[in-house]
Motif scaffolding. Structure first.
Motif, PDB file in Angstrom:
ATOM      1  N   PHE A  24     -16.711  41.197  18.861  1.00 43.22           N
ATOM      2  CA  PHE A  24     -16.543  42.606  18.502  1.00 43.22           C
ATOM      3  C   PHE A  24     -15.748  43.299  19.617  1.00 43.22           C
ATOM      4  O   PHE A  24     -15.989  43.056  20.805  1.00 43.22           O
ATOM      5  CB  PHE A  24     -17.920  43.259  18.343  1.00 43.22           C
ATOM      6  CG  PHE A  24     -17.859  44.678  17.887  1.00 43.22           C
ATOM      7  CD1 PHE A  24     -17.407  44.993  16.618  1.00 43.22           C
ATOM      8  CD2 PHE A  24     -18.266  45.706  18.722  1.00 43.22           C
ATOM      9  CE1 PHE A  24     -17.347  46.303  16.182  1.00 43.22           C
ATOM     10  CE2 PHE A  24     -18.210  47.029  18.295  1.00 43.22           C
ATOM     11  CZ  PHE A  24     -17.752  47.320  17.030  1.00 43.22           C
ATOM     12  N   HIS A  80     -16.484  58.949  12.551  1.00 48.18           N
ATOM     13  CA  HIS A  80     -16.076  58.245  13.778  1.00 48.18           C
ATOM     14  C   HIS A  80     -14.739  57.560  13.515  1.00 48.18           C
ATOM     15  O   HIS A  80     -14.533  56.981  12.459  1.00 48.18           O
ATOM     16  CB  HIS A  80     -17.160  57.218  14.123  1.00 48.18           C
ATOM     17  CG  HIS A  80     -16.936  56.484  15.412  1.00 48.18           C
ATOM     18  ND1 HIS A  80     -16.127  56.947  16.436  1.00 48.18           N
ATOM     19  CD2 HIS A  80     -17.444  55.298  15.835  1.00 48.18           C
ATOM     20  CE1 HIS A  80     -16.155  56.073  17.440  1.00 48.18           C
ATOM     21  NE2 HIS A  80     -16.929  55.062  17.101  1.00 48.18           N
ATOM     22  N   GLU A  82     -13.224  55.087  15.460  1.00 51.46           N
ATOM     23  CA  GLU A  82     -12.945  53.733  15.940  1.00 51.46           C
ATOM     24  C   GLU A  82     -12.538  52.875  14.734  1.00 51.46           C
ATOM     25  O   GLU A  82     -13.092  53.007  13.647  1.00 51.46           O
ATOM     26  CB  GLU A  82     -14.167  53.141  16.666  1.00 51.46           C
ATOM     27  CG  GLU A  82     -13.793  51.877  17.421  1.00 51.46           C
ATOM     28  CD  GLU A  82     -14.862  51.396  18.406  1.00 51.46           C
ATOM     29  OE1 GLU A  82     -15.954  52.003  18.464  1.00 51.46           O
ATOM     30  OE2 GLU A  82     -14.586  50.404  19.101  1.00 51.46           O
ATOM     31  N   ASP A  84     -13.105  50.058  13.519  1.00 52.87           N
ATOM     32  CA  ASP A  84     -14.047  49.300  12.688  1.00 52.87           C
ATOM     33  C   ASP A  84     -14.549  50.148  11.527  1.00 52.87           C
ATOM     34  O   ASP A  84     -15.054  49.611  10.539  1.00 52.87           O
ATOM     35  CB  ASP A  84     -15.211  48.724  13.520  1.00 52.87           C
ATOM     36  CG  ASP A  84     -15.912  49.751  14.394  1.00 52.87           C
ATOM     37  OD1 ASP A  84     -15.268  50.735  14.787  1.00 52.87           O
ATOM     38  OD2 ASP A  84     -17.103  49.547  14.691  1.00 52.87           O
ATOM     39  N   HIS A  85     -14.394  51.480  11.632  1.00 51.65           N
ATOM     40  CA  HIS A  85     -14.808  52.380  10.542  1.00 51.65           C
ATOM     41  C   HIS A  85     -13.631  53.130   9.937  1.00 51.65           C
ATOM     42  O   HIS A  85     -13.616  53.395   8.749  1.00 51.65           O
ATOM     43  CB  HIS A  85     -15.827  53.398  11.054  1.00 51.65           C
ATOM     44  CG  HIS A  85     -16.921  52.757  11.830  1.00 51.65           C
ATOM     45  ND1 HIS A  85     -17.790  51.881  11.249  1.00 51.65           N
ATOM     46  CD2 HIS A  85     -17.237  52.788  13.144  1.00 51.65           C
ATOM     47  CE1 HIS A  85     -18.615  51.418  12.170  1.00 51.65           C
ATOM     48  NE2 HIS A  85     -18.291  51.940  13.332  1.00 51.65           N
ATOM     49  N   HIS A 146     -20.008  57.551  20.048  1.00 51.46           N
ATOM     50  CA  HIS A 146     -19.524  56.825  21.164  1.00 51.46           C
ATOM     51  C   HIS A 146     -18.141  57.279  21.657  1.00 51.46           C
ATOM     52  O   HIS A 146     -17.753  56.984  22.785  1.00 51.46           O
ATOM     53  CB  HIS A 146     -19.570  55.355  20.700  1.00 51.46           C
ATOM     54  CG  HIS A 146     -18.621  54.358  21.123  1.00 51.46           C
ATOM     55  ND1 HIS A 146     -17.957  53.499  20.275  1.00 51.46           N
ATOM     56  CD2 HIS A 146     -18.245  54.036  22.376  1.00 51.46           C
ATOM     57  CE1 HIS A 146     -17.221  52.655  20.963  1.00 51.46           C
ATOM     58  NE2 HIS A 146     -17.359  52.949  22.231  1.00 51.46           N
ATOM     59  N   ASP A 165     -22.138  55.604  14.753  1.00 49.54           N
ATOM     60  CA  ASP A 165     -22.594  54.425  15.505  1.00 49.54           C
ATOM     61  C   ASP A 165     -24.062  54.532  15.948  1.00 49.54           C
ATOM     62  O   ASP A 165     -24.721  53.516  16.186  1.00 49.54           O
ATOM     63  CB  ASP A 165     -21.756  54.256  16.777  1.00 49.54           C
ATOM     64  CG  ASP A 165     -20.433  53.549  16.521  1.00 49.54           C
ATOM     65  OD1 ASP A 165     -20.253  52.982  15.430  1.00 49.54           O
ATOM     66  OD2 ASP A 165     -19.592  53.557  17.444  1.00 49.54           O
ATOM     67  N   TYR A 194     -26.364  46.145  21.366  1.00 44.50           N
ATOM     68  CA  TYR A 194     -25.348  47.076  20.879  1.00 44.50           C
ATOM     69  C   TYR A 194     -25.391  48.366  21.708  1.00 44.50           C
ATOM     70  O   TYR A 194     -24.354  48.853  22.173  1.00 44.50           O
ATOM     71  CB  TYR A 194     -25.598  47.380  19.394  1.00 44.50           C
ATOM     72  CG  TYR A 194     -24.617  48.340  18.795  1.00 44.50           C
ATOM     73  CD1 TYR A 194     -23.431  47.890  18.208  1.00 44.50           C
ATOM     74  CD2 TYR A 194     -24.840  49.714  18.820  1.00 44.50           C
ATOM     75  CE1 TYR A 194     -22.518  48.778  17.675  1.00 44.50           C
ATOM     76  CE2 TYR A 194     -23.943  50.605  18.301  1.00 44.50           C
ATOM     77  CZ  TYR A 194     -22.771  50.132  17.722  1.00 44.50           C
ATOM     78  OH  TYR A 194     -21.868  51.018  17.209  1.00 44.50           O
ATOM     79  N   THR A 224     -23.528  53.301  10.885  1.00 42.46           N
ATOM     80  CA  THR A 224     -22.316  52.553  10.517  1.00 42.46           C
ATOM     81  C   THR A 224     -22.444  51.050  10.746  1.00 42.46           C
ATOM     82  O   THR A 224     -21.539  50.295  10.402  1.00 42.46           O
ATOM     83  CB  THR A 224     -21.105  53.076  11.323  1.00 42.46           C
ATOM     84  OG1 THR A 224     -21.491  53.198  12.691  1.00 42.46           O
ATOM     85  CG2 THR A 224     -20.620  54.409  10.796  1.00 42.46           C
ATOM     86  N   HIS A 225     -23.539  50.614  11.383  1.00 42.96           N
ATOM     87  CA  HIS A 225     -23.765  49.169  11.578  1.00 42.96           C
ATOM     88  C   HIS A 225     -25.243  48.862  11.368  1.00 42.96           C
ATOM     89  O   HIS A 225     -26.103  49.584  11.895  1.00 42.96           O
ATOM     90  CB  HIS A 225     -23.415  48.737  13.007  1.00 42.96           C
ATOM     91  CG  HIS A 225     -21.994  48.957  13.411  1.00 42.96           C
ATOM     92  ND1 HIS A 225     -20.942  48.228  12.916  1.00 42.96           N
ATOM     93  CD2 HIS A 225     -21.452  49.823  14.303  1.00 42.96           C
ATOM     94  CE1 HIS A 225     -19.811  48.628  13.482  1.00 42.96           C
ATOM     95  NE2 HIS A 225     -20.092  49.608  14.327  1.00 42.96           N
TER      96      HIS A 225
HETATM   97 FE1  FEO Z   1     -17.616  53.065  17.907  1.00 42.07          FE
HETATM   98 FE2  FEO Z   1     -18.677  51.046  15.283  1.00 42.07          FE
HETATM   99  O1  FEO Z   1     -17.452  52.050  16.322  1.00 42.07           O
END
Ligand code: FEO
Length: 395
Positions: A24, A80, A82, A84-85, A146, A165, A194, A224-225
């Motif tokens: 990741f 967010h 980043e 990944d989203h 984050h 996050d 995490y 989100t995860h």
């Molecule tokens: Fe800070 Fe899952 O991105």
């Protein structure tokens, strides 16, 4: 091929699982994979909350279409940025050209910067309300949980917090989405790892975010995860509260570098002393074998840290130096600390560690250095150091 996955009657899970990625952010191992969670709220207006990594856009779109068919999505809420989203924002805009994208001023600047999108953007602020029909969404800015633009979205109608996050964890979702339907064993340690790696630097912003959430009734946390939290809300919020204050459980992490086993023998002797001193939770990590993310996770878990390094090229062993830097960056607070090191002709390692720990204002119990092989006298010093650490953290 896809079926709608309900969180509630009118809120759906449309996220995806990534079990192929090994690292990741191209740095953190994913032994259990990871999920990129996104959600769809179906009302008079339809809102999508966050997107997914662009590699999974096809599955993501099919999941959306399994819920709404050929209807259009009216809003995309970006909690967010980043990738990944946010990675699928451009493709979502292409698929739904009239979609209005909602985010705060920093989000909007990033949407322009990443995707060149400047039109049909809706700026929201702390407390802005967006009505979809029955559902009334409000927004809470939670900068640095984050990234600077991070925010949370709250659906007052169904008491659902879309938290970005926050409260997320590594680990793909193996068939279930809501915590009460799943075996959660793998997620607890992955949640701490995490936190330690992704959010751990931002203790104060996390505390600020938790303060803003005080008094808000929450039936579901949709991060989100990882799992959607329903039954475990209290546990995950309490975990974030403790970690962000750098509170830890009684125990000691011993992390060391070793080339030929001499420094490792010192680590073993210290561990024996700690256990003899009555502490059961002792974890040893060879920095060349264990990825730093797992060591950091244990450092967030336990009150004590003992760091050992051979002197290597008149410096710290590289893996120890790297770990030390990661600890420093996160400004971990309130730990009991000791160090040890071995050398053949010039003892430098313990001296290199000391200023960093001074900067963190940790309680330093002591240090031991050995020249060449470990002899009985130094074994005894290591054992005593372990006993002293145990005495400190028992207090
Ligand atoms: Fe800070 Fe899952 O991105």
């Amino acid at each position: 091929m896809y079926r709608p996955i309900h969180i509630t009657e009118s809120i759906y899970y449309v996220g995806v699982n990534d079990r192929r990625k090994t690292l990741f952010e191209n740095q953190l191992p994913l032994p259990y994979g990871i999920s990129y969670n996104a959600y769809l709220i179906k009302d008079e207006k339809i809102a999508l909350v966050d997107t997914v990594d662009v590699c999974f856009f096809d599955s993501f779109l099919k999941k959306i279409e399994a819920v709404i068919g050929t209807k259009k999505v009216d809003y995309l809420i970006v909690n967010h940025m980043e990738p990944d989203h946010a990675g699928s924002i451009r493709l979502i805009r292409e698929r739904y050209p009239d979609i209005q994208i909602a985010g705060n001023s920093k989000t909007i600047e990033m949407i322009n910067g990443y995707f060149g999108i400047t039109d049909n953007l809706k700026e929201v602020k702390d407390g802005t309300i967006l009505e979809l029909g029955k559902h009334k969404l409000s927004f809470t800015l939670t900068p640095m949980v984050h990234w600077p633009e991070t925010m949370m979205t709250y659906d007052a109608t169904e008491k659902i917090l879309f938290s970005g996050d926050a409260f997320g964890c590594f680990g793909a979702l193996d068939g279930g989405v809501i915590d009460r339907t799943m075996n959660l064993d793998k997620f607890w340690s992955e949640m701490r790892r995490y936190y330690a790696c992704i959010v751990g630097k931002y203790g104060v912003p996390v505390q600020n975010a938790l303060a803003k959430l005080q008094g808000v009734e929450i039936d579901y946390i949709c991060s989100t995860h990882g799992p959607v939290w329903k039954e475990q809300i209290e546990k995950v919020v309490n975990s974030y509260s403790r970690w962000s204050r750098y509170e830890a459980e009684t125990g000691v992490v011993i992390a060391y570098g070793t080339m030929y086993g001499n420094t490792e023998q010192m680590a073993e002797a210290i561990a024996e002393g700690i256990v003899a001193g009555g502490i059961k939770n002792v974890v040893l990590h060879d920095v060349s074998k264990t990825d730093a993310s797992f060591i950091l996770s244990d450092i967030f878990h336990y009150t004590g840290l003992v760091l050992g390094s051979p002197t290597y090229m008149n410096e710290l062993f590289p893996g120890v130096e790297s770990l030390l830097r990661k600890i420093e960056v996160r400004q971990v607070k309130n730990r009991v600390f000791a160090s040890f090191g071995s050398f053949t002709w010039a003892g430098v390692s313990v001296k290199r560690i000391a200023p960093v720990i001074e900067g963190l204002k940790w309680e330093v119990v002591g240090s031991v250095e050995e020249k060449q092989a470990l002899r009985q006298e130094k074994y005894n010093e290591c054992f005593s150091l372990g006993m002293d650490i145990a005495g400190k953290i028992r207090c």
